[in-house]
Design an enzyme around this catalytic site. Structure first.
Site, PDB file in Angstrom:
ATOM      1  N   HIS A 209      -1.760   5.305  -6.370  1.00  0.00           N
ATOM      2  CA  HIS A 209      -1.074   4.332  -7.230  1.00  0.00           C
ATOM      3  C   HIS A 209      -1.982   3.107  -7.337  1.00  0.00           C
ATOM      4  O   HIS A 209      -2.639   2.732  -6.355  1.00  0.00           O
ATOM      5  CB  HIS A 209       0.253   3.859  -6.604  1.00  0.00           C
ATOM      6  CG  HIS A 209       1.437   4.744  -6.846  1.00  0.00           C
ATOM      7  ND1 HIS A 209       2.388   4.984  -5.872  1.00  0.00           N
ATOM      8  CD2 HIS A 209       1.854   5.406  -7.961  1.00  0.00           C
ATOM      9  CE1 HIS A 209       3.330   5.772  -6.375  1.00  0.00           C
ATOM     10  NE2 HIS A 209       3.027   6.045  -7.632  1.00  0.00           N
TER      11      HIS A 209
ATOM     12  N   CYS B  80       4.792  -1.612  -2.151  1.00  0.00           N
ATOM     13  CA  CYS B  80       5.562  -0.428  -2.556  1.00  0.00           C
ATOM     14  C   CYS B  80       7.058  -0.644  -2.345  1.00  0.00           C
ATOM     15  O   CYS B  80       7.871  -0.082  -3.065  1.00  0.00           O
ATOM     16  CB  CYS B  80       5.154   0.799  -1.742  1.00  0.00           C
ATOM     17  SG  CYS B  80       3.445   1.279  -1.904  1.00  0.00           S
TER      18      CYS B  80
HETATM   19  N1  ARG Z   1       5.727   8.702  -0.734  1.00  0.00           N
HETATM   20  C1  ARG Z   1       5.722   7.904  -1.913  1.00  0.00           C
HETATM   21  C2  ARG Z   1       5.020   8.649  -3.052  1.00  0.00           C
HETATM   22  O1  ARG Z   1       4.048   9.303  -2.764  1.00  0.00           O
HETATM   23  C3  ARG Z   1       5.052   6.593  -1.668  1.00  0.00           C
HETATM   24  C4  ARG Z   1       5.147   5.654  -2.829  1.00  0.00           C
HETATM   25  C5  ARG Z   1       4.432   4.364  -2.578  1.00  0.00           C
HETATM   26  N2  ARG Z   1       4.679   3.439  -3.588  1.00  0.00           N
HETATM   27  C6  ARG Z   1       3.757   2.686  -4.209  1.00  0.00           C
HETATM   28  N3  ARG Z   1       4.141   1.805  -5.070  1.00  0.00           N
HETATM   29  N4  ARG Z   1       2.470   2.855  -3.993  1.00  0.00           N
HETATM   30  O2  ARG Z   1       5.416   8.609  -4.195  1.00  0.00           O
END
Ligand code: ARG
Length: 271
Positions: free
Chosen positions: A165, A259
């Site tokens: 991300h 996150c």
């Molecule tokens: N386990 C989640 C996923 O892989 C983690 C999300 C983390 N969020 C972020 N905004 N980076 O989607």
């Protein structure tokens, strides 16, 4: 540097677990201390309150262990909320839950036409929207973001699966400055970042590997993982006040402070 008081949305990790693996941080066979995850999250919420921010909460839904990552629930700018569409079926049911919250809160709603993981991949930096792609959010959704919000969208090509991300590879510090890990981006995106942000802070791989770039800045105070000590020192050299938080349990799912936090931007005046 002036701090802006922010309106934030969070989701208590009541049902947090690592039951599936949709990014390289997640290992369903490794133990997770769910009670510790909740305490660490409460500490983060308290940190925001102490900084004068307003924290609102969405009710967690059983069976959605990643719902704690509120940044992925939407993109909210100038009173408009764009709902999300997850890449992975395991997270699909989070989208309508967040959508219902935005609608009840009175935001003007827009529905995504393509995979779009919200503020995880969409970051407002001054007058530009930086939009990640490569792992989650589809490139096609960048055009829709520009149409909905009316900010020029700059595509950022992510190349390292650990930084899947945009908010794991780049953090917005204030209207003019960002911090990022250059290696997480394609050569073209690195050149764009140098052009747009010549004074950016460059993080090291060691900082990024503890999700140090998954930080939340109000323009003056930067809340970031306590383990990102080099990055914190660089930010203090630039005049920011850094506040380290420990989210070791949530990191097992590949998430950090940012996150867990969705910025709710009301109207133009309070962007
Ligand atoms: N386990 C989640 C996923 O892989 C983690 C999300 C983390 N969020 C972020 N905004 N980076 O989607």
């Amino acid at each position: 540097m002036d701090a802006t008081s922010q309106r934030l949305l969070m989701c208590r990790p009541t049902y947090f677990a690592v039951d599936y693996a949709i990014n390289p941080w997640m290992d369903p066979s490794a133990p997770v201390d769910a009670a510790l995850a909740v305490r660490q999250w409460e500490q983060l919420r308290q940190t925001y309150r102490d900084l004068g921010h307003t924290v609102e909460e969405i009710t967690p839904v059983p069976g959605l262990p990643d719902m704690v990552f509120a940044a992925n629930g939407g993109t909210v700018i100038d009173g408009k909320a764009m709902a999300v569409q997850f890449r992975d079926p395991q997270r699909a049911d989070e989208a309508p839950a967040y959508r219902a919250w935005f609608e009840a809160a009175g935001f003007e709603m827009y529905d995504p036409k393509h995979v779009n993981e919200g503020e995880g991949d969409v970051l407002l930096a001054g007058d530009h929207l930086l939009a990640g792609t490569g792992f989650r959010t589809a490139h096609a959704s960048h055009a829709q973001l520009q149409e909905v919000f009316g900010y020029p969208v700059i595509t950022m090509q992510l190349v390292d699966p650990r930084f899947y991300h945009l908010d794991t590879a780049l953090t917005v510090l204030d209207e003019r400055t960002v911090a990022y890990l250059p290696e997480a981006f394609s050569p073209g995106s690195q050149a764009v970042l140098r052009r747009l942000f010549p004074d950016a802070v460059h993080a090291t791989m060691a900082d990024a590997e503890v999700l140090g770039l998954n930080a939340v800045s109000d323009g003056r105070h930067v809340v970031l993982p306590a383990q990102a000590t080099d990055l914190a020192a660089k930010l203090r050299d630039r005049g920011y006040e850094t506040i380290g938080v420990d989210l070791s349990e949530l990191r097992k799912a590949g998430g950090g402070p940012k996150c867990c936090t969705l910025r709710l931007r009301q109207g133009k005046a309070s962007k």
